[in-house]
Design a protein around this motif. Structure first.
Motif, PDB file in Angstrom:
ATOM      1  N   GLN A 154      38.931  41.124  44.421  1.00  0.00           N
ATOM      2  CA  GLN A 154      38.986  39.768  43.862  1.00  0.00           C
ATOM      3  C   GLN A 154      38.837  39.803  42.341  1.00  0.00           C
ATOM      4  O   GLN A 154      39.150  38.830  41.652  1.00  0.00           O
ATOM      5  N   PRO A 165      46.040  38.743  41.371  1.00  0.00           N
ATOM      6  CA  PRO A 165      46.664  39.018  42.678  1.00  0.00           C
ATOM      7  C   PRO A 165      47.772  40.067  42.657  1.00  0.00           C
ATOM      8  O   PRO A 165      47.839  40.906  43.563  1.00  0.00           O
ATOM      9  N   ARG A 217      46.656  43.719  43.113  1.00  0.00           N
ATOM     10  CA  ARG A 217      45.946  44.127  44.331  1.00  0.00           C
ATOM     11  C   ARG A 217      46.886  44.897  45.255  1.00  0.00           C
ATOM     12  O   ARG A 217      48.028  44.504  45.452  1.00  0.00           O
TER      13      ARG A 217
END
Length: 557
Positions: A520, A524, A527
């Motif tokens: 987190q 995004p 990731r």
């Protein structure tokens, strides 16, 4: 004390005069300690040189290969080769016969010096590489029919140095021998002298000006060890000890016995050492564990290493009580590991470099330093960042001569205006402090054109207490609308101890849950779209760098 007339050939002579009876190199063998004084190393080197020059009549400029594990005789062989006017080619003992044959066919050495352990390999290689006319074993008390032994050579010590210019090649360091033509980095005498000056000056800020005892655990074929752990330390009059075992228990035993004060290491060794210390703590009483946690938290606010050493004296006694710290190089240093040792009073200095720069570019040796930096660029280098790519580019007297017999590859290594391509993405801040943020060739390009550097993602995943190893790669898509683009994939190896407490499925669930929280912290698109959990360790080089290409191949299978 300097290097006479900028001549590396004078290094051994100077040290022999100043530290003749001091221990230069030592190693613990089956029958106890074998130790060479500075004078002893000089005599063995000159004996070898006399044999090469006068008995074998090896012409100046020929290549001499060394195939041996690290040991005191290795150092004498290096000096003997230099005195003889030969070019030294240190070989990686972990390479296969095919890889070694490829390298030897590239450099065509006339002589091979070999330890008894690798004699059979050397004899087999000689059949494939006809240029190898002479094989000499470097171990004491080893007798092989028809094979000369360095100790059995005539006691002639009057070999005269064969002078070569500062631009002459001293070493050829092969960085690859597995695919295509091997890449041999030519290191000149000028390169070596420049390194000795800057590295010695950097060390004088952190090591006392006296006989320091150091422990060497890196292979001698690696330029980082040759330049720093061997050449610089001998130039400073230190005593260098070698070990046959890389087990923390055995290394700690030697450190206690010889009162070791400093080491050259790779990050993987520090991780292993930290794990060993923590495992021992878990075996201690509950009170001792609480005491450690309290002191560990308190040490965060203490600048004095002397105070930290007193607070964590139990740990320091495991290291022999004299240990100051270590220099880490060869791969990025894990920040949590560095902070752990600093907190308990063991100084960790990070260096950065590459074979093409002989190899050290920067040292982080300042007292109050940023662990995310590899320190200030050494004075000899001019450094710049390419505006388009973010690549670090370098100029300076330590930059290599080129790749041996590969002019096209050499030309590709430099910009049109003569700067060396490092291939590293970096930034340079105040006081020339250098920050390495990624590798150009490791960069992952996503379908939308966004770029992800694996090192950034790895630094987040490595914060998981459940993981022993992490490697982030780009996996190509070969189907659908995103064909020929890449996606971020993480390959992780959990700590072995987890499998002692949980089933494989429970370990996987535990790891994935922890990583989901950690990720987190990243935007995004950075990731991983896939996390692959392996129980087996990741493939690594001799300096413990993860072999990303092989990891990709494992994932593709």
């Amino acid at each position: 004390m300097g290097i006479k007339e900028e001549n590396v050939l004078a290094l051994l002579e100077i040290q022999t005069e100043d530290f003749g009876e001091r221990i230069a190199l030592g190693m613990k063998g089956t029958y106890g300690w074998q130790e060479f004084t500075y004078k002893g190393v000089s005599l063995l080197a000159k004996k070898l040189a006399h044999h090469l020059v006068y008995d074998l009549e090896i012409p100046k400029g020929e290549r001499l290969a060394i195939l041996s594990e690290s040991k005191p005789e290795y150092g004498a062989c290096l000096f003997g080769s230099i005195i003889s006017g030969l070019i030294t080619v240190p070989l990686d003992v972990k390479l296969t016969k095919y890889e070694l044959s490829s390298i030897l066919s590239s450099c065509l050495p006339t002589v091979m010096l070999v330890s008894q352990h690798y004699l059979d390999m050397a004899l087999n290689l000689q059949k494939e590489v006809p240029s190898i006319k002479h094989i000499i074993v470097i171990d004491e008390n080893c007798h092989n029919d028809g094979i000369k032994n360095i100790y059995e050579l005539p006691d002639n010590y009057n070999a005269k140095w064969r002078f070569r210019s500062s631009k002459s090649t001293a070493l050829i360091i092969y960085t690859s021998g597995t695919t295509g033509a091997p890449k041999g980095v030519e290191i000149t005498f000028k390169n070596i002298v420049a390194q000795l000056k800057d590295v010695k000056n950097a060390f004088q800020e952190v090591l006392p000006d006296r006989n320091v005892k150091t422990l060497s655990i890196l292979p001698m074929n690696h330029l980082f060890e040759l330049t720093v752990g061997f050449s610089t330390f001998l130039h400073m009059g230190f005593s260098v000890y070698y070990t046959q075992s890389l087990k923390p228990k055995d290394i700690l035993s030697i450190m206690r016995e010889k009162q070791i004060e400093f080491m050259i290491v790779v990050p993987a060794f520090l991780r292993l050492l930290k794990t060993t210390i923590e495992a021992n703590l878990k075996k201690s009483s509950t009170i001792s564990q609480y005491k450690f946690k309290f002191l560990y938290h308190l040490a965060k606010f203490l600048p004095s290493y002397r105070v930290k050493k007193f607070l964590f004296r139990d740990i320091h006694e495991q290291f022999g009580g004299k240990f100051i710290g270590c220099l880490s190089g060869g791969a990025p240093l894990d920040l949590p590991v560095a902070r752990f040792f600093e907190r308990v009073g063991i100084r960790v200095f990070q260096g950065y470099g590459l074979s093409e720069t002989s190899p050290v570019v920067s040292f982080n040796v300042k007292r109050y330093r940023d662990f995310s930096s590899v320190g200030p660029v050494m004075p000899q280098f001019d450094a710049r960042i390419d505006e388009k790519t973010g690549e670090l580019q370098l100029k300076g007297p330590s930059v290599m001569k080129g790749y041996y017999n590969q002019p096209e590859l050499t030309a590709q290594a430099f910009t049109e205006d003569g700067w060396l391509h490092t291939g590293d993405i970096a930034k340079i801040e105040k006081n020339r402090y250098l920050y390495i943020t990624g590798r150009i060739k490791n960069m992952i390009v996503l379908s939308g054109g966004k770029k992800v550097f694996p090192e950034e993602v790895e630094s987040v995943l490595e914060k998981s207490e459940y993981l022993a190893e992490v490697c982030v790669i780009g996996q190509s898509r070969t189907f659908g609308a995103k064909d020929n683009t890449e996606e971020v994939v993480a390959v992780v190896v959990p700590q072995n101890t987890l499998y002692e407490e949980y089933s494989e499925q429970e370990v996987e669930d535990l790891v994935r849950k922890d990583l989901k929280v950690l990720l987190q912290r990243l935007t995004p698109y950075k990731r991983p779209s896939n996390i692959i959990i392996r129980r087996e360790g990741l493939p690594r080089t001799t300096t413990r760098k993860v072999k990303r290409r092989e990891v990709k191949e494992l994932v593709a299978c």
